[in-house]
Design an enzyme around this catalytic site. Structure first.
Site, mmCIF file in Angstrom:
data_model
loop_
_atom_site.group_PDB
_atom_site.id
_atom_site.type_symbol
_atom_site.label_atom_id
_atom_site.label_comp_id
_atom_site.label_asym_id
_atom_site.label_seq_id
_atom_site.Cartn_x
_atom_site.Cartn_y
_atom_site.Cartn_z
ATOM 1 N N ASP A 1 6.079 11.323 14.401
ATOM 2 C CA ASP A 1 5.908 9.898 14.695
ATOM 3 C C ASP A 1 5.728 9.742 16.212
ATOM 4 O OD1 ASP A 1 6.347 6.987 14.510
ATOM 5 O OD2 ASP A 1 8.308 7.450 15.383
ATOM 6 N N LYS B 1 2.230 -2.659 11.682
ATOM 7 C CA LYS B 1 2.708 -3.776 12.500
ATOM 8 C C LYS B 1 2.407 -5.149 11.893
ATOM 9 C CE LYS B 1 4.306 -0.802 15.391
ATOM 10 N NZ LYS B 1 5.501 -0.133 14.864
#
Ligand code: PLP
Length: 482
Positions: free
Chosen positions: A8, A49
């Protein structure tokens, strides 16, 4: 053998504390006059997001605030608007937060040396990622493959699609040879859902959420507490392994490789399998009077005290060149005077009995309190014996009686005896480093452990952590940590 690591971004490899998305979400909502708390943002961090904006807007309190501020904008439109603002805000902060976290340089070097491919998945969009990639490349981090959910038909975390696509592009097929690393629950789930080895990283991650300087200003105990809590959350989410620093992936990978090559596996209690890092450390000869070796010794002593959740002001670790039994014998032999002292030994197994044998050889006056081998020692038993023997000045017991696996309740017995002014000694050989032990809360005078059990080193050295007492000068002890 591990062939690929899928990492990540924010909070894992760059952006200590995962600050960028937090600042950008805050600013984006603030732009519309809605204040967000960090907690409300961090709940769903790691997902893509836009979905994240939608989730935040669905939190009842925030939904209310939004409606009060913008009665004419329905929630669906609000998601689009705030998300557009978020994209703007994040480009402002990305460059400031793109710094590689400590340990990354070592990991990249290790991966290069071992032909392990690096790839990434992210909750960032392609546009945000494109901004991040050159900044990371400048610092020597150039993952081969970088996946966003735009490349997987907007199927993001916690679904496995991004990891699967990364593996496909890397041409790696066996999920047992792939590690996915991240700092959030959604990262862990992504790895689990893909069937790869899912690893949670704690230090500098979202679950701690502090910037590096904020974190480093904390007391050691508080840092420990933050880390333990984050580790517990990632474990709860199903992480196969937890690492503190990202560079701790190196020994982890080495031990996974050993395991997959079916190297002999020695189980705790020790001697037990040591990691390749421990073995490699043994390849170097040290001069015991050299400054770097002295510094190493001080570091080991400090680490042992820290492992006991104690401060160096209150406890100190004395290293001894010998087995665990050597450490117990040395402690009994030096902590207890031969005159005007009586030792009480609580025994419910072979290691308790061994202390009685040592006391006999050392000519220490002692009495024993016994519990059956399949029962823990209790406070009642000890109190009863004490009532009959007011002359007792010292008390010794085993924490984990390794021969039976019984874990004796030192947390209740030791502080109670310490309160009575009795000097306490605990043999925590097979528990220290495995079972949390808080030396200061325990208020124990001496706690003995060895290098080759839960601390996972090679045999040959014992340590006795002891409480510092202002009126008793510390014994200078010859030290040899092999
Ligand atoms: C292993 C152990 C010892 C002895 O340690 P050695 O290094 O084998 O001498 C003493 N007490 C307990 C509780 C142990 O588990």
């Amino acid at each position: 053998m591990i062939e690929a690591i899928i990492l990540d971004w924010a909070g894992t490899t760059v952006d200590y504390g995962s600050r960028a998305p937090i600042i950008a979400f805050k600013n984006a909502f603030a732009h519309y006059g809605v204040e967000l708390s960090e907690t409300s943002i961090r709940q769903d961090i790691g997902i893509d997001k836009k979905s994240h904006v939608r989730k935040i807007l669905q939190q009842p309190e925030i939904a209310n605030n939004w409606e009060a501020a913008h009665p004419t904008i329905p929630l669906a439109t609000a998601t689009d608007e705030v998300y557009r603002q978020f994209q703007h805000e994040i480009t402002q902060v990305l460059s400031e937060t793109a710094q590689l976290k400590s340990g990354m340089t070592e990991l990249i070097q290790f991966a290069n040396d071992h032909h392990i491919q690096l790839a990434t998945t992210t909750g960032y969009t392609q546009a945000m990622l494109d901004q991040l990639l050159p900044l990371a490349a400048e610092q020597g981090y150039q993952p081969l493959v970088n996946i966003t959910s735009e490349q997987t038909n907007h199927v993001g975390r916690p679904q496995p699609a991004m990891v699967e696509l990364a593996m496909q592009k890397l041409n790696v097929t066996d999920p047992a040879h792939v590690i996915k690393v991240g700092d959030t629950i959604n990262d862990v789930l992504e790895g689990k859902n893909a069937g790869v080895i899912s690893v949670g990283v704690v230090e500098g991650g979202n679950l701690i959420g502090l910037s590096q300087s904020e974190f480093e200003q904390l007391q050691i105990e508080d840092r420990d507490r933050y880390q333990m809590k984050a580790a517990a959350i990632l474990t709860e989410a199903g992480a196969d392994e937890i690492v503190m620093n990202i560079a701790d992936l190196i020994p982890l990978i080495e031990s996974i490789d050993d395991h997959q090559r079916e190297m002999p596996l020695l189980l705790t209690p020790g001697p037990l399998t040591t990691s390749p890092t421990v073995k490699a450390t043994m390849q170097v000869d040290h001069g015991t009077w050299d400054d770097d070796y002295k510094a190493l010794t001080q570091w080991v002593r400090h680490q042992l005290v820290t492992l006991g959740n104690a401060s160096d002001d209150v406890y100190t670790a004395v290293l001894m060149q010998g087995s665990g039994s050597f450490g117990v014998e040395a402690t009994l032999g030096t902590a207890i005077p031969r005159e005007n002292a009586t030792l009480m030994i609580a025994a419910n197994g072979a290691y308790g009995e061994r202390m009685a044998e040592m006391a006999t050889y050392l000519q220490i006056p002692f009495i024993t309190v016994h519990a059956p081998e399949d029962q823990p020692i209790t406070m009642d038993l000890v109190s009863e014996k004490l009532a009959a023997h007011p002359e007792v000045t010292h008390f010794a017991m085993v924490h984990c009686e390794t021969t039976t696996g019984i874990l004796n309740p030192i947390e209740t017995i030791i502080p109670a005896l310490a309160d009575k002014g009795i000097v306490t000694i605990v043999d925590a050989m097979s528990s220290f480093g495995g079972v949390p032990i808080d030396l200061e809360r325990l208020n124990v005078d001496y706690l003995v452990t060895s290098s080759n059990k839960c601390v996972q080193g090679v045999p040959g050295s014992a340590s006795s952590s002891r409480k510092k007492r202002p009126w008793q000068p510390l014994r200078a002890t010859h030290v040899h940590w092999s």
